[in-house]
Design an enzyme around this catalytic site. Structure first.
Site, PDB file in Angstrom:
ATOM      1  N   ASP A 163       0.868  -1.175   0.000  1.00  0.00           N
ATOM      2  CA  ASP A 163       0.000   0.000   0.000  1.00  0.00           C
ATOM      3  C   ASP A 163       0.909   1.230   0.000  1.00  0.00           C
ATOM      4  OD1 ASP A 163      -1.893   1.977   0.411  1.00  0.00           O
ATOM      5  OD2 ASP A 163      -2.403   1.340   2.451  1.00  0.00           O
ATOM      6  N   GLU A 200      -0.410  10.640   0.036  1.00  0.00           N
ATOM      7  CA  GLU A 200      -1.792  10.158   0.110  1.00  0.00           C
ATOM      8  C   GLU A 200      -2.174   9.759   1.527  1.00  0.00           C
ATOM      9  OE1 GLU A 200      -5.035   7.070   0.077  1.00  0.00           O
ATOM     10  OE2 GLU A 200      -2.968   6.942   0.808  1.00  0.00           O
TER      11      GLU A 200
END
Length: 351
Positions: free
Chosen positions: A175, A208
């Site tokens: 991720d 992010e």
């Protein structure tokens, strides 16, 4: 299948949010042979494969940052206190080996806490919190520690990717280095095929995990006609996952195509049509209000950018043993490459 070299280079580079230079360089280096590469002042990287027919530009967006730790205090005994960069379950951190990035390079350390033998009864009954933990780099005192580490240095959990049976990989930072790898691979496939009607822009955006800052600034500056965000989602074949709440996305079921309130319906339908035409297995996911990904920032940039979301089933998110199946990843790249190649110049995104 072996772990692709480009994905390995992305996974082994240290880059928590705001400190993404190393993985961003790995992404840029991988894209340079087939695309025009640029890096903006935030640190986000774009790799553009020029279009062949005046079609719509398609950005394929993954985020290059990972969760990590940042040093907030160094005490007189040489222990480093820290807070999380991004969302951590502190229990995962207990007893981990870490790599601390300093101006002199990476130095090793371990995350320590009071041993169980010394915990009082009330302490044993509660989970450890970050404030209960520290990083030990083996310094003899505070002066030695401060000569090696500065406040604001970051750390990640140490460990190389592990190749498991059934083409499965466990690693930290899947991720979302996976999203960046899919962006790279989709653009590479397009370039290898001679291009798409419009520009294809493989993009690795920063921050992010904390603010969507890289997605916001990238979308404002580049203003693609269409954006496909690639991120991870929870694989629902892991213990404790309720499919009624999370949908059905077991590992090996292919990329997950999002439908929902903030996803442009034309984009999602064309992704579904493309997957069907190409014989690529997929599942569907639904969201309302927000997706929790860079798509939330991109779709409202300027006067709006039609956006889609393709996710990858992943186990044990935000841990050092995130786990994926490689064919899900490669099929996501094939799907998005075919989408870009089949996007007609006159496609209407009117609702």
């Amino acid at each position: 299948m072996p772990l692709p070299d480009v994905l390995r280079s992305l996974l082994t580079a240290t880059g928590p949010s705001g400190y993404e230079t190393a993985p961003a360089k790995a992404f840029a280096d991988a894209c340079a042979p087939f695309a025009a590469v640029e890096t903006d002042t935030m640190g986000s990287v774009t790799a553009r494969v020029a279009g062949t027919g005046g079609g719509k530009s398609v950005a394929i967006v993954g985020h290059i940052d990972e969760i990590g730790l940042i040093v907030t205090h160094i005490d007189d005994k040489g222990y480093l206190n820290f807070i999380g960069v991004g969302g951590w379950d502190p229990v995962i951190l207990v007893g981990q080996r870490v790599e601390v990035s300093t101006r002199a390079g990476v130095i090793p350390g371990v995350v320590g806490k009071k041993p169980i033998h010394l915990l009082k009864d009330d302490e044993r009954k509660r989970a450890a919190e970050i404030k209960d933990l520290h990083i030990d780099i083996g310094a003899k005192d505070g002066d030695e520690a401060k000569a090696l580490v500065r406040i604001g240095d970051v750390a990640v959990i140490s460990g190389d990717p592990v190749e498991l049976p059934n083409d499965r990989i466990a690693a930290r930072a899947l991720d979302n280095r996976l999203g960046c790898f899919v962006a790279y691979e989709a653009a590479r496939l397009v370039a290898e095929a001679g291009g798409a009607p419009g520009d294809v822009i493989a993009t690795a955006v920063v921050q992010e995990e904390i603010t969507f800052a890289g997605a916001r600034t990238f979308a404002h500056a580049v203003r693609p006609d269409v954006a496909i965000v690639v991120d991870v989602t929870h694989a629902t074949d892991a213990p404790g996952i309720d499919e009624k709440e999370n949908g059905s996305h077991p590992m090996g079921s292919g990329p997950v195509i999002e439908r929902g309130s903030t996803i442009h319906p034309v984009v999602s339908e064309k992704l579904i049509e493309t997957a069907d035409a190409e014989g690529i297995a997929y599942t569907l996911s639904a969201s309302a209000r927000f997706t929790g990904t860079d798509a939330d920032a991109i779709h409202i940039s300027r006067n709006g950018i039609p956006s889609g979301l393709v996710s990858l089933p992943l186990r044990y998110m935000h841990s050092p043993v995130e786990l994926i199946q490689l064919d899900d990843v490669l099929n996501a790249a094939k799907l998005i490459a075919a989408f870009a190649q089949g996007l007609a110049a006159d496609t209407s995104f009117a609702r």
